[in-house]
Design a protein around this motif. Structure first.
Motif, PDB file in Angstrom:
ATOM      1  N   ILE A 233     -52.235  67.333 -35.443  1.00  0.00           N
ATOM      2  CA  ILE A 233     -51.054  67.170 -34.597  1.00  0.00           C
ATOM      3  C   ILE A 233     -50.298  68.490 -34.543  1.00  0.00           C
ATOM      4  CG2 ILE A 233     -48.921  65.880 -34.239  1.00  0.00           C
ATOM      5  CD1 ILE A 233     -51.426  64.125 -34.143  1.00  0.00           C
ATOM      6  N   ALA A 234     -49.960  68.938 -33.344  1.00  0.00           N
ATOM      7  CA  ALA A 234     -49.103  70.113 -33.182  1.00  0.00           C
ATOM      8  C   ALA A 234     -47.652  69.659 -33.264  1.00  0.00           C
ATOM      9  CB  ALA A 234     -49.367  70.785 -31.840  1.00  0.00           C
ATOM     10  N   SER A 235     -46.952  70.098 -34.295  1.00  0.00           N
ATOM     11  CA  SER A 235     -45.551  69.713 -34.492  1.00  0.00           C
ATOM     12  C   SER A 235     -44.642  70.855 -34.064  1.00  0.00           C
ATOM     13  CB  SER A 235     -45.283  69.360 -35.954  1.00  0.00           C
ATOM     14  OG  SER A 235     -45.991  68.211 -36.342  1.00  0.00           O
ATOM     15  N   LEU A 236     -43.713  70.583 -33.161  1.00  0.00           N
ATOM     16  CA  LEU A 236     -42.771  71.570 -32.639  1.00  0.00           C
ATOM     17  C   LEU A 236     -41.360  71.040 -32.829  1.00  0.00           C
ATOM     18  CD1 LEU A 236     -44.562  72.100 -29.198  1.00  0.00           C
ATOM     19  CD2 LEU A 236     -45.073  73.246 -31.356  1.00  0.00           C
ATOM     20  N   ALA A 237     -40.395  71.924 -33.013  1.00  0.00           N
ATOM     21  CA  ALA A 237     -39.030  71.469 -33.277  1.00  0.00           C
ATOM     22  C   ALA A 237     -38.012  72.280 -32.495  1.00  0.00           C
ATOM     23  CB  ALA A 237     -38.707  71.559 -34.773  1.00  0.00           C
ATOM     24  N   VAL A 238     -36.989  71.598 -32.004  1.00  0.00           N
ATOM     25  CA  VAL A 238     -35.834  72.225 -31.370  1.00  0.00           C
ATOM     26  C   VAL A 238     -34.597  71.820 -32.166  1.00  0.00           C
ATOM     27  CG1 VAL A 238     -34.419  72.412 -29.292  1.00  0.00           C
ATOM     28  CG2 VAL A 238     -36.912  72.172 -29.094  1.00  0.00           C
ATOM     29  N   LEU A 239     -33.824  72.782 -32.615  1.00  0.00           N
ATOM     30  CA  LEU A 239     -32.641  72.518 -33.440  1.00  0.00           C
ATOM     31  C   LEU A 239     -31.372  72.784 -32.649  1.00  0.00           C
ATOM     32  CD1 LEU A 239     -33.767  74.245 -36.770  1.00  0.00           C
ATOM     33  CD2 LEU A 239     -34.042  71.858 -36.092  1.00  0.00           C
ATOM     34  N   ALA A 240     -30.479  71.811 -32.635  1.00  0.00           N
ATOM     35  CA  ALA A 240     -29.246  71.929 -31.848  1.00  0.00           C
ATOM     36  C   ALA A 240     -28.009  72.030 -32.714  1.00  0.00           C
ATOM     37  CB  ALA A 240     -29.119  70.723 -30.909  1.00  0.00           C
ATOM     38  N   ASP A 241     -28.176  72.329 -33.992  1.00  0.00           N
ATOM     39  CA  ASP A 241     -27.023  72.448 -34.882  1.00  0.00           C
ATOM     40  C   ASP A 241     -26.326  73.791 -34.666  1.00  0.00           C
ATOM     41  OD1 ASP A 241     -29.504  73.552 -36.302  1.00  0.00           O
ATOM     42  OD2 ASP A 241     -27.833  74.437 -37.400  1.00  0.00           O
ATOM     43  N   LEU A 242     -25.212  73.987 -35.367  1.00  0.00           N
ATOM     44  CA  LEU A 242     -24.403  75.196 -35.168  1.00  0.00           C
ATOM     45  C   LEU A 242     -24.394  76.102 -36.397  1.00  0.00           C
ATOM     46  CD1 LEU A 242     -21.358  73.570 -33.327  1.00  0.00           C
ATOM     47  CD2 LEU A 242     -23.414  74.603 -32.347  1.00  0.00           C
ATOM     48  N   ASP A 243     -25.344  75.926 -37.306  1.00  0.00           N
ATOM     49  CA  ASP A 243     -25.439  76.757 -38.503  1.00  0.00           C
ATOM     50  C   ASP A 243     -26.397  77.908 -38.212  1.00  0.00           C
ATOM     51  OD1 ASP A 243     -25.836  77.931 -40.949  1.00  0.00           O
ATOM     52  OD2 ASP A 243     -26.132  76.054 -42.042  1.00  0.00           O
ATOM     53  N   ALA A 244     -25.838  79.090 -37.981  1.00  0.00           N
ATOM     54  CA  ALA A 244     -26.659  80.237 -37.573  1.00  0.00           C
ATOM     55  C   ALA A 244     -27.668  80.646 -38.643  1.00  0.00           C
ATOM     56  CB  ALA A 244     -25.756  81.425 -37.235  1.00  0.00           C
ATOM     57  N   GLY A 245     -27.395  80.337 -39.902  1.00  0.00           N
ATOM     58  CA  GLY A 245     -28.279  80.756 -40.979  1.00  0.00           C
ATOM     59  C   GLY A 245     -29.363  79.762 -41.328  1.00  0.00           C
ATOM     60  N   TRP A 246     -29.441  78.666 -40.597  1.00  0.00           N
ATOM     61  CA  TRP A 246     -30.413  77.607 -40.930  1.00  0.00           C
ATOM     62  C   TRP A 246     -31.464  77.491 -39.841  1.00  0.00           C
ATOM     63  CZ3 TRP A 246     -30.925  72.298 -39.029  1.00  0.00           C
ATOM     64  CH2 TRP A 246     -31.801  71.526 -39.810  1.00  0.00           C
ATOM     65  N   LYS A 247     -32.713  77.792 -40.184  1.00  0.00           N
ATOM     66  CA  LYS A 247     -33.801  77.704 -39.217  1.00  0.00           C
ATOM     67  C   LYS A 247     -35.111  77.417 -39.953  1.00  0.00           C
ATOM     68  CE  LYS A 247     -35.545  80.080 -35.080  1.00  0.00           C
ATOM     69  NZ  LYS A 247     -35.454  81.325 -34.277  1.00  0.00           N
ATOM     70  N   PRO A 248     -35.249  76.230 -40.497  1.00  0.00           N
ATOM     71  CA  PRO A 248     -36.445  75.893 -41.273  1.00  0.00           C
ATOM     72  C   PRO A 248     -37.688  75.831 -40.395  1.00  0.00           C
ATOM     73  CG  PRO A 248     -35.139  73.932 -40.865  1.00  0.00           C
ATOM     74  CD  PRO A 248     -34.328  75.083 -40.357  1.00  0.00           C
ATOM     75  N   ASP A 249     -38.775  76.451 -40.862  1.00  0.00           N
ATOM     76  CA  ASP A 249     -40.016  76.434 -40.084  1.00  0.00           C
ATOM     77  C   ASP A 249     -41.240  76.213 -40.974  1.00  0.00           C
ATOM     78  OD1 ASP A 249     -40.129  78.815 -41.440  1.00  0.00           O
ATOM     79  OD2 ASP A 249     -40.495  80.052 -39.675  1.00  0.00           O
ATOM     80  N   ARG A 250     -41.016  75.749 -42.222  1.00  0.00           N
ATOM     81  CA  ARG A 250     -42.138  75.594 -43.135  1.00  0.00           C
ATOM     82  C   ARG A 250     -41.815  74.620 -44.256  1.00  0.00           C
ATOM     83  NH1 ARG A 250     -42.979  81.516 -44.730  1.00  0.00           N
ATOM     84  NH2 ARG A 250     -42.402  81.671 -42.531  1.00  0.00           N
ATOM     85  N   PHE A 251     -42.898  74.079 -44.829  1.00  0.00           N
ATOM     86  CA  PHE A 251     -42.751  73.225 -46.015  1.00  0.00           C
ATOM     87  C   PHE A 251     -43.975  73.460 -46.889  1.00  0.00           C
ATOM     88  CE2 PHE A 251     -43.236  69.285 -48.446  1.00  0.00           C
ATOM     89  CZ  PHE A 251     -41.980  69.204 -49.025  1.00  0.00           C
ATOM     90  N   ASP A 252     -43.744  73.863 -48.152  1.00  0.00           N
ATOM     91  CA  ASP A 252     -44.828  74.206 -49.056  1.00  0.00           C
ATOM     92  C   ASP A 252     -44.818  73.304 -50.283  1.00  0.00           C
ATOM     93  OD1 ASP A 252     -45.406  76.244 -47.323  1.00  0.00           O
ATOM     94  OD2 ASP A 252     -44.400  77.794 -48.511  1.00  0.00           O
ATOM     95  N   LEU A 253     -46.007  72.934 -50.709  1.00  0.00           N
ATOM     96  CA  LEU A 253     -46.188  72.176 -51.937  1.00  0.00           C
ATOM     97  C   LEU A 253     -47.199  72.909 -52.819  1.00  0.00           C
ATOM     98  CD1 LEU A 253     -46.496  68.517 -50.579  1.00  0.00           C
ATOM     99  CD2 LEU A 253     -44.551  69.486 -51.807  1.00  0.00           C
ATOM    100  N   GLU A 254     -46.937  72.955 -54.113  1.00  0.00           N
ATOM    101  CA  GLU A 254     -47.889  73.582 -55.032  1.00  0.00           C
ATOM    102  C   GLU A 254     -47.781  72.910 -56.383  1.00  0.00           C
ATOM    103  OE1 GLU A 254     -49.260  77.971 -56.708  1.00  0.00           O
ATOM    104  OE2 GLU A 254     -47.637  77.792 -55.234  1.00  0.00           O
ATOM    105  N   GLN A 255     -48.930  72.576 -56.949  1.00  0.00           N
ATOM    106  CA  GLN A 255     -48.953  71.938 -58.266  1.00  0.00           C
ATOM    107  C   GLN A 255     -50.307  72.185 -58.924  1.00  0.00           C
ATOM    108  OE1 GLN A 255     -46.408  70.632 -59.694  1.00  0.00           O
ATOM    109  NE2 GLN A 255     -47.312  69.712 -61.495  1.00  0.00           N
ATOM    110  N   LEU A 256     -50.284  72.838 -60.080  1.00  0.00           N
ATOM    111  CA  LEU A 256     -51.493  73.044 -60.881  1.00  0.00           C
ATOM    112  C   LEU A 256     -52.628  73.651 -60.067  1.00  0.00           C
ATOM    113  CD1 LEU A 256     -51.507  69.706 -62.950  1.00  0.00           C
ATOM    114  CD2 LEU A 256     -50.670  71.964 -63.652  1.00  0.00           C
ATOM    115  N   GLY A 257     -52.285  74.677 -59.310  1.00  0.00           N
ATOM    116  CA  GLY A 257     -53.292  75.390 -58.551  1.00  0.00           C
ATOM    117  C   GLY A 257     -53.630  74.789 -57.198  1.00  0.00           C
ATOM    118  N   CYS A 258     -53.085  73.620 -56.913  1.00  0.00           N
ATOM    119  CA  CYS A 258     -53.303  72.988 -55.612  1.00  0.00           C
ATOM    120  C   CYS A 258     -52.089  73.259 -54.727  1.00  0.00           C
ATOM    121  CB  CYS A 258     -53.504  71.487 -55.790  1.00  0.00           C
ATOM    122  SG  CYS A 258     -53.743  70.597 -54.229  1.00  0.00           S
TER     123      CYS A 258
END
Length: 327
Positions: free
Chosen positions: A113-138
């Motif tokens: 699935i291609a996931s795309l996002a449009v953000l309409a908030d007013l916080d200039a410093g907030w622009k999340p574009d990733r989510f990472d998980l890591e545990q025991l080498g995975c």
């Protein structure tokens, strides 16, 4: 807080335009992805599939989203999940939610699935574009394209001349945010955007759709709304095109008022108050005869508390004076 500031609402009009003009939305916000899609082929909204996965509507999240089946230029079929975050505030869980939606859709339908996002908030410093998980080498790294409406703030002049309808919608969003506590300034910007509706050669339905978005976003106090309405009548008279001043416009207005009367927005919604005014006026007329212009004006200017108080007095009052005597 002003009425306009308290009742700005972005989700419904965004949802409508997302579905009515999806190719234009992709072209404006995600031009690279747009260039890879064969727009001569039909694109299909998979709303039933999406609702099986995304339950934010039940938990109070204010979003507009869509799952769309498209065909790429190489002939392959792809699914695009488009998420418009319109709640207007920083959300620390946003990237995680994007990841969850993506893997739930993949898990259920066994397709990327291609996931795309449009953000309409007013916080200039907030622009999340990733989510990472890591545990025991995975590890798992999730990246998604994201557009921030606030990033267009320095391009307002260009937005006003751009023929893509989402340029005008983006300008309306930014002007709405800029004028949260200045209804007069908002009136000026709204009037300017309404005039622009007639300059791009759009057809009648496109103008109606865009006006509905601008009108919903850029709420004004009643007096300024009336002034704008006269301006619109003048514009359409000059151009000999009764678009916004048509039956469809009135139907849109009634629909908004009825929705507000059912509690879809907070505070004293104009539609709710207007409905109560009309009901009380009918009851007063039935009991005491035609109402004078002074009484009618008093009703239209009343607060919700006053209307409730007068409605209770109507049961026992012997005259109009008895209903309206607040001393």
């Amino acid at each position: 807080m002003s009425t306009a500031a308290a009742r700005d609402d972005f989700d419904n009009p965004w949802k409508e335009m997302l579905e009515h003009a999806f190719p234009e939305l992709m072209a404006f916000y995600f031009p690279d992805a747009h260039a890879r899609i064969d727009w001569s082929r039909e694109h299909v909204f998979l709303n039933t599939e999406l609702r099986k996965i995304v339950r934010d509507a039940e938990s109070g999240k204010r979003i507009a989203d869509a799952l769309v089946r498209v065909t790429l230029l190489d002939g392959t079929e792809q699914w695009v999940y488009l998420h418009l975050e319109v709640q207007g505030q920083h959300d620390s869980d946003f990237a995680q939610r994007m990841f969850i939606y993506n893997y739930r859709l993949y898990d259920r339908y066994s397709r990327p699935i291609a996931s795309l996002a449009v953000l309409a908030d007013l916080d200039a410093g907030w622009k999340p574009d990733r989510f990472d998980l890591e545990q025991l080498g995975c590890s798992h790294r999730f990246r998604f394209p994201v557009v921030k409406l606030l990033d267009y703030a320095d391009r307002l002049a260009a937005l006003e001349t751009d023929a893509n309808p989402f340029a005008l919608i983006t300008a309306a969003h930014l002007y709405t945010a800029r004028t949260r506590h200045d209804p007069k300034a908002r009136y000026g910007f709204k009037r300017r955007l309404v005039r622009l509706l007639y300059r791009h050669g759009w057809d009648r339905q496109r103008i109606l759709d865009l006006f509905a978005v601008i009108d919903w976003m850029m709420r004004l106090p009643d007096a300024l709304e009336q002034a704008l309405w006269k301006e619109i009548q003048s514009i359409e008279g000059e151009r000999k095109m009764a678009y916004v001043t048509s039956v469809e416009r009135l139907a849109v207005q009634r629909g908004l008022q009825e929705g507000e009367a059912k509690g879809r927005v907070e505070g004293e919604a104009r539609g709710e108050v207007k409905g109560r005014v009309e009901l009380l006026a009918r009851l007063l007329t039935k009991r005491f005869g035609p109402l004078s212009p002074e009484i009618q004006a008093r009703l239209t200017q009343a607060t919700s508390d006053q209307l409730e108080r007068w409605g209770e007095r109507l049961l026992d009052a012997d005259s109009l004076e008895g209903v309206f005597d607040d001393h």
